[in-house]
Design a protein around this motif. Structure first.
Motif, short mmCIF file in Angstrom:
data_model
loop_
_atom_site.label_atom_id
_atom_site.label_comp_id
_atom_site.label_asym_id
_atom_site.label_seq_id
_atom_site.Cartn_x
_atom_site.Cartn_y
_atom_site.Cartn_z
N PRO A 49 67.73 1.07 35.12
CA PRO A 49 68.59 0.32 33.83
C PRO A 49 67.70 -1.09 33.57
O PRO A 49 68.00 -1.32 32.14
N ALA A 50 67.20 -1.74 34.10
CA ALA A 50 66.71 -2.76 33.75
C ALA A 50 65.59 -2.72 32.89
O ALA A 50 65.69 -3.60 31.56
N ARG A 51 64.87 -1.82 32.85
CA ARG A 51 63.89 -1.55 31.91
C ARG A 51 64.33 -1.10 30.49
O ARG A 51 64.06 -1.63 29.54
N VAL A 52 65.35 -0.26 30.56
CA VAL A 52 66.10 -0.09 29.38
C VAL A 52 66.74 -0.87 28.80
O VAL A 52 66.75 -1.27 27.45
N GLN A 53 67.78 -1.95 29.57
CA GLN A 53 68.35 -2.93 29.06
C GLN A 53 67.31 -3.99 28.22
O GLN A 53 67.47 -4.54 27.28
N ALA A 54 66.09 -4.18 28.92
CA ALA A 54 64.90 -4.89 28.39
C ALA A 54 64.52 -4.56 27.12
O ALA A 54 64.23 -5.37 26.25
N PHE A 55 64.51 -3.21 27.16
CA PHE A 55 63.86 -2.45 25.82
C PHE A 55 64.80 -2.78 24.62
O PHE A 55 64.30 -3.22 23.56
N TYR A 56 66.15 -2.56 24.92
CA TYR A 56 67.12 -2.89 23.97
C TYR A 56 67.19 -4.72 23.52
O TYR A 56 67.49 -4.69 22.54
N ASP A 57 67.37 -5.20 24.79
CA ASP A 57 67.57 -6.66 24.53
C ASP A 57 66.56 -7.20 23.73
O ASP A 57 66.52 -8.10 22.66
N ALA A 58 65.15 -6.80 23.77
CA ALA A 58 64.08 -7.13 22.75
C ALA A 58 64.47 -6.85 21.49
O ALA A 58 64.04 -7.53 20.34
N ARG A 59 64.92 -5.48 21.03
CA ARG A 59 65.03 -5.02 19.60
C ARG A 59 66.21 -5.93 19.32
O ARG A 59 66.30 -5.96 18.00
N ARG A 60 67.28 -5.97 20.01
CA ARG A 60 68.39 -6.75 19.53
C ARG A 60 68.04 -8.20 19.03
O ARG A 60 68.75 -8.67 18.07
N ALA A 61 67.15 -8.90 20.07
CA ALA A 61 66.79 -10.33 19.64
C ALA A 61 66.15 -10.27 18.29
O ALA A 61 66.37 -11.24 17.39
N GLN A 62 65.53 -8.99 17.92
CA GLN A 62 64.66 -9.09 16.68
C GLN A 62 65.88 -9.03 15.49
O GLN A 62 65.32 -10.05 14.34
N LEU A 114 72.63 -1.31 17.93
CA LEU A 114 71.98 -2.31 18.76
C LEU A 114 72.99 -3.62 19.14
O LEU A 114 72.86 -3.99 20.34
N ALA A 115 73.91 -3.88 18.22
CA ALA A 115 74.69 -5.32 18.49
C ALA A 115 75.93 -5.06 19.14
O ALA A 115 76.58 -5.84 19.31
N CYS A 122 84.97 3.13 30.78
CA CYS A 122 86.11 3.74 29.66
C CYS A 122 85.58 3.99 28.46
O CYS A 122 86.29 4.03 27.34
N ASP A 123 84.29 3.86 28.10
CA ASP A 123 83.71 4.15 26.79
C ASP A 123 84.12 3.03 25.60
O ASP A 123 83.84 3.30 24.53
N THR A 124 84.74 1.96 26.20
CA THR A 124 85.41 0.90 24.96
C THR A 124 83.92 0.28 24.49
O THR A 124 83.18 -0.15 25.29
N VAL A 125 83.99 0.16 23.33
CA VAL A 125 82.92 -0.56 22.72
C VAL A 125 83.04 -1.96 22.36
O VAL A 125 84.43 -2.16 21.78
N GLN A 126 82.17 -2.71 22.57
CA GLN A 126 82.65 -4.24 22.31
C GLN A 126 81.15 -4.78 21.79
O GLN A 126 79.90 -4.44 22.04
N ALA A 127 81.15 -6.14 21.01
CA ALA A 127 80.13 -6.67 20.80
C ALA A 127 79.27 -7.08 21.88
O ALA A 127 79.82 -7.27 23.15
N SER A 128 78.11 -6.89 21.73
CA SER A 128 76.94 -7.39 22.66
C SER A 128 76.38 -8.58 22.37
O SER A 128 76.01 -8.84 21.51
N PRO A 129 76.27 -9.25 23.52
CA PRO A 129 75.56 -10.84 23.48
C PRO A 129 74.11 -10.47 23.38
O PRO A 129 73.67 -9.21 23.24
N PRO A 130 73.03 -11.38 22.93
CA PRO A 130 71.74 -11.12 22.91
C PRO A 130 71.27 -10.31 24.10
O PRO A 130 70.79 -9.40 23.72
N ARG A 131 71.59 -10.81 25.15
CA ARG A 131 71.08 -9.93 26.42
C ARG A 131 72.35 -9.28 26.80
O ARG A 131 73.55 -10.22 27.26
N LEU A 132 72.38 -8.03 26.92
CA LEU A 132 73.64 -7.26 27.29
C LEU A 132 73.80 -7.52 28.58
O LEU A 132 75.18 -7.60 29.19
N GLY A 133 72.76 -8.07 29.54
CA GLY A 133 73.27 -8.13 31.04
C GLY A 133 74.41 -9.45 31.12
O GLY A 133 75.16 -9.65 32.12
N ASP A 134 74.57 -10.29 30.00
CA ASP A 134 75.22 -11.61 29.86
C ASP A 134 76.67 -11.19 29.49
O ASP A 134 77.53 -12.26 29.63
#
Ligand code: BV8
Ligand code: ZN
Length: 229
Positions: A49-62, A114-115, A122-134
């Motif tokens: 999961p860390a690798r996948v999160q990092a891949f999307y965090d990088a694209r979200r940052a763009q 991405l955002a 529960c599948d609820t969708v919410q806004a993601s911070p730049p780093r999803l882990g935060d």
């Protein structure tokens, strides 16, 4: 040909290329640098999961890079959406937020966004911070287990009922900036041809170019405003 009443537009990564976002299968594309199996499947997320999160965090940052802005093609489609009196649906395979930022309203991001983040419980969708882990715990159930709100390979795309209804009613289908490699999106043109006029606007012929009544090749920022005018 009578004037069309109901339009479906499908876009892919090519429409965001001139905004500075890479496509997937071009020589400088994302899948030339990283394997789908390592970052864009549920199995990859379960395995690392860390690798996948990092891949999307990088694209979200763009997306927050001030140099990445909607371009003339995104803006032209938003204008068409605003003024079109008939039915209109802009189905995008892209997970960037450029169509929305350009003002598109009747917009369906079928591969997720991405955002946004989605709760694993529960599948609820919410806004993601730049780093999803935060991200804070899920607003609906309090779980601290979120994933990117992205449709991975092997997962069901979003909004398929709404897309199928729009395809059934459309008499003009326009495909922009997609290589026509990924299903079910790549199969939409075969679904509507014969019943709707089909037009491809792309830098080069796509995998499905033979299914289109007409194909114009060139950069989206030239072709799309000209089509919308
Ligand atoms: C599903 C989110 C079933 C991720 C994406 C084996 C195992 C498992 C599945 C399959 C399998 N074999 C086939 C499948 C089905 C699979 C599939 O189609 N695989 C392909 C690779 C063969 N599809 C799926 O898995 C889909 N789900 O089938 O579910 C199911 C059924 C019932 C119940 C449950 C499940 C899910 C597909 C969604 C995957 N997620 N994205 C992320 O973004 O990280 S897809 C990925 O490809 C991207 O989202 C991208 O948008 C999409 C399509 O790529 P394009 O947008 O077309 O980009 P590309 O680079 O390819 O092309 C760019 C084009 O632009 C080029 O033509 C270029 O010439 C042009 N261009 C460049 N510059 C410009 C330009 N044009 C104009 N102007 C320019 N300036
Ligand atoms: Zn939840």
């Amino acid at each position: 040909m009578t004037a069309p009443r109901n339009i479906v537009v499908l876009t892919g990564a090519g429409i965001s290329r001139e905004s500075g976002l890479h496509t997937f299968r071009d020589p400088d594309g994302i899948w030339q640098r990283v394997r789908i199996e390592d970052v864009a499947t549920p199995e990859a997320f379960a395995r690392d999961p860390a690798r996948v999160q990092a891949f999307y965090d990088a694209r979200r940052a763009q997306l927050r890079d001030p140099a990445v802005q909607p371009n003339a093609a995104h803006r032209a489609l938003a204008e068409l959406d605003r003024r079109w009196p008939g039915e209109f649906l802009l189905v995008t395979q892209n997970v960037d937020d450029l169509h929305g930022r350009a003002g598109a309203r009747r917009l369906l991001p079928m591969h997720g966004e991405l955002a946004k983040a989605r709760c694993l419980r529960c599948d609820t969708v919410q806004a993601s911070p730049p780093r999803l882990g935060d991200a804070p715990p899920c607003a609906a159930c309090g779980a601290a287990a979120l994933r990117p709100h992205i449709v991975w390979f092997g997962e069901m795309p979003l909004g398929m009922e709404r897309i199928d209804a729009a395809l059934a009613a459309c008499d003009l289908f326009v495909s922009i900036g997609t290589s026509g490699n990924v299903y079910p999106a790549a199969g939409f043109v075969a679904e509507v041809r014969g019943r709707a006029r089909t037009l491809e606007l792309n830098l080069e012929p796509s995998e499905g170019t033979r299914f289109f009544d007409e194909a114009r090749h060139g950069p989206a920022t030239a072709l799309v405003p000209e089509f919308v005018a």
